[in-house]
Enzyme design. Sequence first.
Site, PDB file in Angstrom:
ATOM      1  N   GLU A 165       0.855  -1.191   0.000  1.00  0.00           N
ATOM      2  CA  GLU A 165       0.000   0.000   0.000  1.00  0.00           C
ATOM      3  C   GLU A 165       0.891   1.242   0.000  1.00  0.00           C
ATOM      4  OE1 GLU A 165      -3.450   1.035  -0.067  1.00  0.00           O
ATOM      5  OE2 GLU A 165      -2.301   2.906  -0.065  1.00  0.00           O
TER       6      GLU A 165
ATOM      7  N   ASP B 167       5.396   1.582  -3.506  1.00  0.00           N
ATOM      8  CA  ASP B 167       4.722   1.719  -4.792  1.00  0.00           C
ATOM      9  C   ASP B 167       4.600   0.330  -5.417  1.00  0.00           C
ATOM     10  OD1 ASP B 167       3.909   2.215  -7.350  1.00  0.00           O
ATOM     11  OD2 ASP B 167       5.314   3.864  -7.704  1.00  0.00           O
TER      12      ASP B 167
ATOM     13  N   ASP C 222      -6.783  -4.623  -5.772  1.00  0.00           N
ATOM     14  CA  ASP C 222      -7.930  -3.730  -5.521  1.00  0.00           C
ATOM     15  C   ASP C 222      -7.464  -2.364  -6.030  1.00  0.00           C
ATOM     16  OD1 ASP C 222     -10.191  -2.555  -4.556  1.00  0.00           O
ATOM     17  OD2 ASP C 222      -9.794  -2.942  -2.441  1.00  0.00           O
TER      18      ASP C 222
ATOM     19  N   CYS D  68     -13.802  -0.092  -7.999  1.00  0.00           N
ATOM     20  CA  CYS D  68     -15.082   0.457  -7.540  1.00  0.00           C
ATOM     21  C   CYS D  68     -15.611   1.361  -8.650  1.00  0.00           C
ATOM     22  CB  CYS D  68     -14.902   1.261  -6.265  1.00  0.00           C
ATOM     23  SG  CYS D  68     -14.167   0.318  -4.952  1.00  0.00           S
TER      24      CYS D  68
HETATM   25  C1  LIG Z   1      -9.448   1.010  -4.182  1.00  0.00           C
HETATM   26  S1  LIG Z   1      -8.283   1.428  -2.948  1.00  0.00           S
HETATM   27  C2  LIG Z   1      -8.232  -0.118  -2.101  1.00  0.00           C
HETATM   28  C3  LIG Z   1      -7.464  -0.103  -0.846  1.00  0.00           C
HETATM   29  C4  LIG Z   1      -7.766  -1.211   0.147  1.00  0.00           C
HETATM   30  N1  LIG Z   1      -8.087  -2.449  -0.478  1.00  0.00           N
HETATM   31  C5  LIG Z   1      -8.839  -0.697   1.056  1.00  0.00           C
HETATM   32  O1  LIG Z   1     -10.008  -1.005   0.849  1.00  0.00           O
HETATM   33  O2  LIG Z   1      -8.513   0.059   1.964  1.00  0.00           O
HETATM   34  C6  LIG Z   1      -6.804   1.517  -3.863  1.00  0.00           C
HETATM   35  C7  LIG Z   1      -5.600   1.686  -2.982  1.00  0.00           C
HETATM   36  O3  LIG Z   1      -4.461   1.674  -3.810  1.00  0.00           O
HETATM   37  C8  LIG Z   1      -3.487   2.502  -3.233  1.00  0.00           C
HETATM   38  N2  LIG Z   1      -2.534   2.798  -4.306  1.00  0.00           N
HETATM   39  C9  LIG Z   1      -2.691   3.620  -5.357  1.00  0.00           C
HETATM   40  N3  LIG Z   1      -1.610   3.579  -6.151  1.00  0.00           N
HETATM   41  C10 LIG Z   1      -0.753   2.707  -5.579  1.00  0.00           C
HETATM   42  C11 LIG Z   1       0.547   2.249  -5.897  1.00  0.00           C
HETATM   43  N4  LIG Z   1       1.175   2.679  -6.989  1.00  0.00           N
HETATM   44  N5  LIG Z   1       1.128   1.368  -5.073  1.00  0.00           N
HETATM   45  C12 LIG Z   1       0.507   0.905  -3.960  1.00  0.00           C
HETATM   46  N6  LIG Z   1      -0.709   1.306  -3.599  1.00  0.00           N
HETATM   47  C13 LIG Z   1      -1.338   2.194  -4.397  1.00  0.00           C
HETATM   48  C14 LIG Z   1      -4.291   3.687  -2.706  1.00  0.00           C
HETATM   49  O4  LIG Z   1      -3.603   4.359  -1.675  1.00  0.00           O
HETATM   50  C15 LIG Z   1      -5.548   3.000  -2.209  1.00  0.00           C
HETATM   51  O5  LIG Z   1      -5.462   2.704  -0.850  1.00  0.00           O
END
Ligand SMILES: C[S@@+](CC[C@H](N)C(=O)[O-])C[C@H]1O[C@@H](n2cnc3c(N)ncnc32)[C@H](O)[C@@H]1O
Length: 397
Positions: free
Chosen positions: A215, A240, A262, A315
């Site tokens: 995350e 990342d 996700d 989503c």
């Molecule tokens: C749809 S949310 C889902 C998060 C988790 N499943 C939740 O419900 O809390 C997408 C997540 O991806 C993370 N995110 C976005 N780009 C990312 C990256 N390059 N590497 C890791 N995480 C990332 C965001 O911070 C966000 O928490």
Amino acid sequence: MSRAARRAESLIRSVRALEHIIERKRGLEDALPRASAGLEARAGGVIHDTVAGTLRHLHQYERRLDAAAAAAAGDRAWRAVEDMPLRLLMASALFQCEHTPASAAHVVRSATEGCAQLGRAWAQAPIESVVRNAAAGRGFFSRAGAAERLSLPAWLHEDLVSNLGARRLDAFGPLLLQRPSRLHLAVASSAGSPSEYAARLSEGSGPAARLVAVERSRRKAAALRESLAGEGRAAVVCGDATRPEEWAAACGEGGASAVVLDAPCSASGILRTRPEAKVHQSRESVEALCETQQRLLRAAWSRLAPGGELLYTTCSLLRAENEEAVQRFAAEAPGATLAPLRPPRGALSRAQPQGVTFLPSEEHQGGFVALLRKGERGQGRGGRGGGDSSRRRDVFV
Ligand SMILES: C[S@@+](CC[C@H](N)C(=O)[O-])C[C@H]1O[C@@H](n2cnc3c(N)ncnc32)[C@H](O)[C@@H]1O
């Protein structure tokens, strides 16, 4: 402090939170704790309701305010609609008047008091007129188009109609304006806690199964760590996920048997709980998100063992982030096939060969889920057989 002054302060705090969300592109989860700092839970709840509700209706209210200002052309006080805090104050007052038990008289009093607190007492007359018209049921809806009735930005309304069809949108669109009190879960986002994911993913994988969560957000990674604290077999990496070199070491040798991606997305399926997405997203930002989704898919795929499965969820209700995203990826990724999925019985959904789109309903929000399988002769490590299954790792992004 008198009750009227408290109500005015609550309205001003709501306006400040809305400005924070709109101008700095921050989420409700960031703006609301600041807006209700030092207040009792109940007062914080009023601010939460006002901010989230105003965002759900914002596109509608903006049209109405512009129409009212146009009708009063020549009256300089109506330049209030061009002033961001006043515009948001009027929108918040409209919401409180039409969707909360507060009486029009109370809303007028707190809005005009709020106007004075903002140092813009000159705008009290238009504010009073907006609220009184709303209380009397005099809106501007006789001429409202579909996008306005659903309070959607024009681009999103257009894309939802072309992606899902006007009839589907007519059926679920009004739900997007409701307070999400009756929702049980957000289908296709992280439905349930990460430890539930961990438990499910590890089921049947033997005692060596582990979960690695990646995350990028420090705040979310810390929350994940806390909720997985009792899970000895789980590791959370704050990094990342598009750069496997930042987290591959946590996975150890051998590929993952399962990946749950996700993905960050437009949130167009969960506008009830994330109404700020309507002011943050645009066609351009969705295009950028689509590129991030491909990068995340490629990175996750690189750590998936042959024979493994990658569950891709968003989503979103937009084809570009859903069916087209997995189709595009599967066409490029060696050994990738899309597994047909059957939607759960009773869910409002649309099944396609690329995956299942859930439409927002009273019971759940909207989103998409697809399952990609990596052939035994898939890309990279292991080739047929994928090595010793007791050493496989489960990865959750
Ligand atoms: C749809 S949310 C889902 C998060 C988790 N499943 C939740 O419900 O809390 C997408 C997540 O991806 C993370 N995110 C976005 N780009 C990312 C990256 N390059 N590497 C890791 N995480 C990332 C965001 O911070 C966000 O928490």
